[in-house]
Write a protein that holds these residues in place. Structure first.
Motif, PDB file in Angstrom:
ATOM      1  N   THR A  26     -33.501  -1.771  -1.031  1.00 63.62           N
ATOM      2  CA  THR A  26     -33.014  -3.343  -1.845  1.00 63.62           C
ATOM      3  C   THR A  26     -34.051  -2.967  -3.282  1.00 63.62           C
ATOM      4  O   THR A  26     -33.427  -3.088  -4.044  1.00 63.62           O
ATOM      5  N   ASP A  42     -32.415  -1.126  -5.885  1.00 60.72           N
ATOM      6  CA  ASP A  42     -31.061  -1.711  -6.274  1.00 60.72           C
ATOM      7  C   ASP A  42     -30.006  -0.689  -6.775  1.00 60.72           C
ATOM      8  O   ASP A  42     -29.084  -0.742  -8.240  1.00 60.72           O
ATOM      9  N   GLN A  65     -27.260   1.766   8.005  1.00 60.97           N
ATOM     10  CA  GLN A  65     -25.541   1.278   7.670  1.00 60.97           C
ATOM     11  C   GLN A  65     -25.291   0.340   7.257  1.00 60.97           C
ATOM     12  O   GLN A  65     -23.990  -0.347   6.460  1.00 60.97           O
ATOM     13  N   ALA A  66     -25.931  -0.407   6.733  1.00 61.06           N
ATOM     14  CA  ALA A  66     -26.174  -2.102   6.248  1.00 61.06           C
ATOM     15  C   ALA A  66     -26.507  -1.868   4.844  1.00 61.06           C
ATOM     16  O   ALA A  66     -26.060  -2.185   4.025  1.00 61.06           O
ATOM     17  N   LEU A  67     -27.139  -1.097   5.120  1.00 62.59           N
ATOM     18  CA  LEU A  67     -27.765  -0.632   3.772  1.00 62.59           C
ATOM     19  C   LEU A  67     -26.402   0.440   2.996  1.00 62.59           C
ATOM     20  O   LEU A  67     -26.725   0.203   1.552  1.00 62.59           O
ATOM     21  N   GLU A 112     -23.830   0.244   3.484  1.00 65.28           N
ATOM     22  CA  GLU A 112     -22.617  -1.272   3.042  1.00 65.28           C
ATOM     23  C   GLU A 112     -22.611  -1.811   2.211  1.00 65.28           C
ATOM     24  O   GLU A 112     -22.097  -2.226   0.442  1.00 65.28           O
ATOM     25  N   ARG A 113     -23.818  -2.428   1.740  1.00 65.16           N
ATOM     26  CA  ARG A 113     -24.648  -3.002   0.678  1.00 65.16           C
ATOM     27  C   ARG A 113     -24.455  -2.266  -0.885  1.00 65.16           C
ATOM     28  O   ARG A 113     -24.199  -2.647  -1.981  1.00 65.16           O
ATOM     29  N   PHE A 114     -25.172  -0.927  -0.886  1.00 68.28           N
ATOM     30  CA  PHE A 114     -25.443  -0.578  -1.782  1.00 68.28           C
ATOM     31  C   PHE A 114     -24.174   0.601  -1.932  1.00 68.28           C
ATOM     32  O   PHE A 114     -24.775   1.818  -1.204  1.00 68.28           O
ATOM     33  N   GLU A 131     -38.452  -5.443  -1.336  1.00 65.50           N
ATOM     34  CA  GLU A 131     -36.746  -5.971  -2.014  1.00 65.50           C
ATOM     35  C   GLU A 131     -37.020  -6.983  -2.883  1.00 65.50           C
ATOM     36  O   GLU A 131     -35.964  -6.451  -3.454  1.00 65.50           O
TER      37      GLU A 131
END
Length: 251
Positions: A18, A21, A37-39, A41-43, A118
């Motif tokens: 995170t 970035d 998977q969450a990471l 989807e975010r990046f 983070e």
């Protein structure tokens, strides 16, 4: 090969990724798939690989973020090359063991990244000094390089004080509640007061002994409480507990 690979996808990996970035390609191991998977989807620069070996095949700089109990088994299943830089975020596993298990990779670094990565506010301790570790950690809040591995282990032991510090504040809040203060108000007040004190520490406005003196009025209530705690052996108890943690960190 480019970017960063992460073997182990837990909270520390999530914090580092995170903080990066989107600056570099990131390859995550399938371990901790939900977080990975969450990471992803975010990046858009983050990809979850099908195996730990695929992480190594794609990235030259590999961050180890698994539990100490499994690190040897994880590493011995992998094929490293001499081009790999291995940055271990695993506590209590010494450099000589890591180099043995990650051979023929020779650039091996131990590190202590914090969850504040983070927010790019993690002052990360790493040893030995390495350009790849600097490139990773300096944008996340800065880097501290101790003189030797023993120094890094002392830093590592010091991080064991986080929960005790918070428990100290919880004890004060509980005492305030016993004396009629609303528990939520007590917690909010202490969070504010010590949060502001933390900002003073972050500003680097003097050594800890100097800051202590600034908050100690001769004959005042801060001096009274500190004197009572010292008289009751609290500092010696802290030192003994840290010595025990250091013995564990050094294996």
């Amino acid at each position: 090969m480019s970017g960063y690979g992460f073997v182990g996808t837990g909270e520390i990996t999530a914090a580092i990724v995170t903080g990066l970035d989107g600056a570099d390609p990131v390859y995550l191991s399938p371990r901790g798939r939900e977080i990975g998977q969450a990471l992803a989807e975010r990046f858009p620069n983050v990809q979850v690989c099908g195996s730990n070996q695929e992480v190594l095949d794609r990235a030259e700089t590999v961050v180890l973020a698994v539990r100490p109990q499994v690190v040897r088994a994880v590493l011995e299943e992998l094929t490293f090359g001499p081009q790999h830089v291995v940055i271990s975020a695993v506590a209590a596993v010494r450099l000589d063991r890591l180099r043995e298990w990650a051979a023929p990779a020779t650039r091996v670094v131990r590190s202590i990244p914090l969850p504040q990565a983070e927010r790019r506010q993690s002052r990360t301790v790493a040893y030995p000094d390495d350009a790849a570790a600097r490139r990773l950690f300096e944008p996340l809040g800065g880097l501290v390089v101790p003189d030797d591995e023993a120094g890094l282990e002392a830093f590592s032991a010091a991080t064991a004080t986080f929960a005790a510090h918070l428990d100290y504040l919880a004890t004060i809040a509980g005492w305030m509640g016993e004396h009629g203060v609303d528990p939520d108000a007590a917690s909010a007040y202490l969070t504010h007061v010590f949060g502001q004190l933390g900002q003073s520490l972050s500003a680097g406005s003097g050594a800890l002994a100097e800051l202590t003196a600034r908050h100690t009025t001769p004959g005042g209530i801060n001096e009274q409480l500190m004197t009572d705690l010292r008289r009751d052996g609290v500092p010696d108890t802290v030192r003994r507990a840290l010595d025990a943690v250091l013995d564990r960190v050094r294996g």
